[in-house]
Design an enzyme around this catalytic site. Structure first.
Site, PDB file in Angstrom:
ATOM      1  N   CYS A  28       0.860  -1.190   0.000  1.00 50.27           N
ATOM      2  CA  CYS A  28       0.000   0.000   0.000  1.00 50.27           C
ATOM      3  C   CYS A  28       0.891   1.234   0.000  1.00 50.27           C
ATOM      4  CB  CYS A  28      -0.897   0.000   1.241  1.00 50.27           C
ATOM      5  SG  CYS A  28      -1.774   1.536   1.481  1.00 50.27           S
ATOM      6  N   TYR A  51     -10.737  13.934  25.897  1.00 50.02           N
ATOM      7  CA  TYR A  51     -10.464  12.870  24.922  1.00 50.02           C
ATOM      8  C   TYR A  51      -8.961  12.876  24.623  1.00 50.02           C
ATOM      9  CZ  TYR A  51     -15.483  13.756  24.157  1.00 50.02           C
ATOM     10  OH  TYR A  51     -16.821  13.987  24.320  1.00 50.02           O
ATOM     11  N   CYS A 111     -12.164  15.564  13.787  1.00 45.47           N
ATOM     12  CA  CYS A 111     -11.950  14.686  12.628  1.00 45.47           C
ATOM     13  C   CYS A 111     -13.225  14.563  11.793  1.00 45.47           C
ATOM     14  CB  CYS A 111     -11.459  13.312  13.074  1.00 45.47           C
ATOM     15  SG  CYS A 111     -12.543  12.510  14.264  1.00 45.47           S
TER      16      CYS A 111
END
Length: 454
Positions: free
Chosen positions: A161, A313, A410
Site C-alpha cells: 500500500c 479525549y 476529525c
C-alpha cells in the site's frame, strides 16, 4: 425520463459528495458515481435507483477532467482504502477545504469567517505509521492479505500500500511464508475458524522502531519461534506480540496482549515529545501532519505559562504533553484505562510534572469535577471522536467559561453542530485551519479557536 438498474448513461460530473463520489445528472436525475471526479464526462451503469437520485458504476471516462490523475496504486479502484487517488493532490486539498467550509456554513450557520490555512503534505505518500491487514484465502485457497473492498469484507490482495511504509511489504511476505510453511490457517469470518485474523504494523518515523502484532483467534501461536526468527531479520524490529480476539465481530483488536519477542511497545516523537506506543494505543497515523496540527492547536491555545488547561479525549496524552510545555497545569481525560496508563508513562518519560490524567468519559468526569470540586479552566482543548461532543459536556464547558476553547475535529459536520451550540452561548468563532492527515482519503482534520465574548 425514468431510469432503471443496468441502464447505461452519459454524465458530466459537476460536484463531489462528502465520501468522494462524483455527482452528475442524466436528464435531470442525480447520480453518485465512485471514482469519477469534477470535470469528467463519463459513461456509467446505473446500479441502484431511488426516487430522486441513484448510484452508478463508472464504466468509461469519455472526456477526462483536467484534475484527473493516474493513481499510483494499481489496486486503487477496487480497494476501499482510498477514495481520492484519481484526483490531483491540489484538488484534493480544495475538496477538503470546501467540505469544512460548507459544513460550517450550512450546519453551523456561520458566515463571517475564513479558513486561514490548509496544511497539505509535500509528499502525500508513505505517510501512515500504522496499518492493519486482514488475512484470508483467495478462490484458489492461497493465503492473501491486503485491504477490504469498499463497503465489503472481501479482501483485495495488496502487500504494498502506497500510504503505508515500504517495510510493510517485507513484513507481510515473512508472515505469510511462516503461515504457509507451518500450516497456520487464516481466520474465516463466515465459519469463525482459522487462527490469524489481522497483522497490525506500527512504524516510528523518528526512531525507525517497528512493531508487529498478530491478532489471533486463539490463545497461542504454533511454532511462534519460527515467526520470531523471520521477523527479527527485518531492520528496526523492536516489538513482536500477539493479540487475542476470539469474538465473532468486526472489532479488530481484543484486550489481551501476549509478548512474543522484544518490548511490548515502540517509541516515537511528535516534535520534541517522546511517546510509548503499545498495540492498543490510539496514536495519530500521520506523524508529519500531526506536528502541524498540534502546533496549530498550541498556537490557538495562546499559552503564556500561567494557564490551567483541560484536554478532553486526551488518548495517550499526545496533545496534553505538547500543551504542558507552555501551560502551568494540564489535566487530561480519557475513557480508555490503558491509554491513561500510557499517558502517565509518557509524562514521566519526558520529565513532565505539570500534567495529570483521569480515567472516564469526558462528559461524566468534567461535569462531576466542576460540580463537586469547583475546578476551572483558562483553556479547554477537545479532540473528540467522529460523533463529536456530548451535550452535557458542552453544557459544562459553557458553565466553566474558559477564555478560549480549542476544538480539534476529525468530522467537520459534528464540529459545526457543536460550534453552533457553543457560539450561541457566549463564544465567537475566531480562527479555523484545515490539516490534511489522510491524503487520498476523504477525511480531514480541523482546528478551531473559540474566544469568550466580553
Amino acid at each position: 425520463m425514468e431510469f432503471k438498474k443496468n441502464d447505461i448513461v452519459t454524465v458530466k460530473i459537476e460536484d463531489m459528495s462528502h465520501d468522494g463520489s462524483g455527482i452528475g445528472k442524466a436528464d435531470g436525475y442525480t447520480l453518485f458515481i465512485k471514482d469519477a471526479v469534477i470535470g469528467d464526462e463519463v459513461e456509467a451503469k446505473i446500479m441502484k435507483t431511488k426516487k430522486n437520485y441513484g448510484f452508478a458504476r463508472l464504466m468509461n471516462v469519455l472526456v477526462p477532467s483536467p484534475d484527473r490523475t493516474e493513481p499510483k496504486c494499481p489496486k486503487a479502484r477496487a480497494c476501499g482504502g482510498c477514495q481520492l487517488q484519481f484526483l490531483s493532490y491540489e484538488k484534493q486539498l480544495e475538496f477538503k477545504k470546501n467540505k469544512v467550509d460548507g459544513n460550517l456554513r450550512h450546519i453551523g450557520g456561520f458566515q463571517d469567517f475564513a479558513i486561514e490555512k490548509v496544511m497539505g503534505m509535500d509528499e502525500p505518500w508513505r505517510y501512515r505509521n500504522k496499518a492493519q491487514f486482514p488475512f484470508g484465502k483467495d478462490k484458489d485457497g492461497k493465503i492473501v492479505t491486503g485491504f477490504y473492498a469498499g463497503r465489503t469484507h472481501a479482501i483485495i490482495p495488496n502487500r504494498n500500500c502506497y500510504l503505508g511504509v515500504k517495510e510493510n511489504e517485507e513484513i507481510l511476505n515473512r508472515i505469510i511464508a511462516y503461515m504457509e510453511e507451518n500450516h497456520v490457517e487464516p481466520y474465516n469470518e463466515e465459519t469463525g475458524k482459522g487462527l490469524v485474523r489481522h497483522a497490525l504494523i506500527r512504524y516510528g518515523f523518528t526512531t525507525k522502531e517497528i512493531m508487529v502484532c498478530l491478532i489471533i483467534n486463539g490463545e497461542r501461536l504454533p511454532k511462534k519461534e519460527r515467526l520470531v526468527e523471520k521477523l527479527t531479520q527485518v531492520q528496526g524490529m523492536t516489538s513482536i506480540t500477539a493479540n487475542v480476539n476470539k469474538k465473532r465481530s468486526n472489532v479488530i483488536l481484543g484486550d489481551k496482549i501476549i509478548p512474543l519477542w522484544g518490548q511490548k511497545y515502540i517509541t516515537d516523537y511528535i516534535g520534541n515529545v517522546k511517546y510509548q506506543i503499545s498495540p492498543l494505543s490510539f496514536y495519530q497515523v500521520n506523524p508529519v501532519q500531526t506536528v502541524k496540527l498540534y502546533e496549530t492547536a498550541l498556537e490557538y491555545a495562546g499559552l503564556t505559562g500561567k494557564e490551567t488547561v483541560w484536554d478532553l479525549y486526551c488518548g495517550i496524552g499526545t496533545i496534553s504533553l505538547f500543551l504542558a510545555q507552555r501551560a502551568k497545569q494540564v489535566n487530561g481525560v480519557e475513557i480508555v484505562p490503558a491509554a491513561i496508563e500510557d499517558a502517565k508513562k509518557n509524562a514521566e518519560l519526558n520529565g513532565i510534572e505539570n500534567a495529570a490524567f483521569y480515567v472516564g468519559k469526558a462528559e461524566e468526569v468534567l461535569p462531576k469535577k466542576y460540580k463537586e470540586e469547583g475546578i476551572y479552566a483558562d483553556v479547554i482543548v477537545v479532540d473528540p471522536p467522529r460523533k463529536g461532543c456530548d451535550e452535557e459536556l458542552l453544557s459544562t464547558m459553557l458553565d466553566m467559561k474558559p477564555e478560549r476553547i480549542v476544538y480539534v475535529s476529525c468530522d467537520s459536520s459534528t464540529l459545526a453542530r457543536d460550534l453552533k451550540i457553543l457560539c450561541g452561548e457566549g463564544y465567537a468563532l475566531e480562527r479555523v485551519a484545515v490539516c490534511d492527515m489522510f491524503p487520498a482519503g476523504v477525511h480531514v482534520e480541523t482546528a478551531v479557536l473559540l474566544v469568550r465574548k466580553p
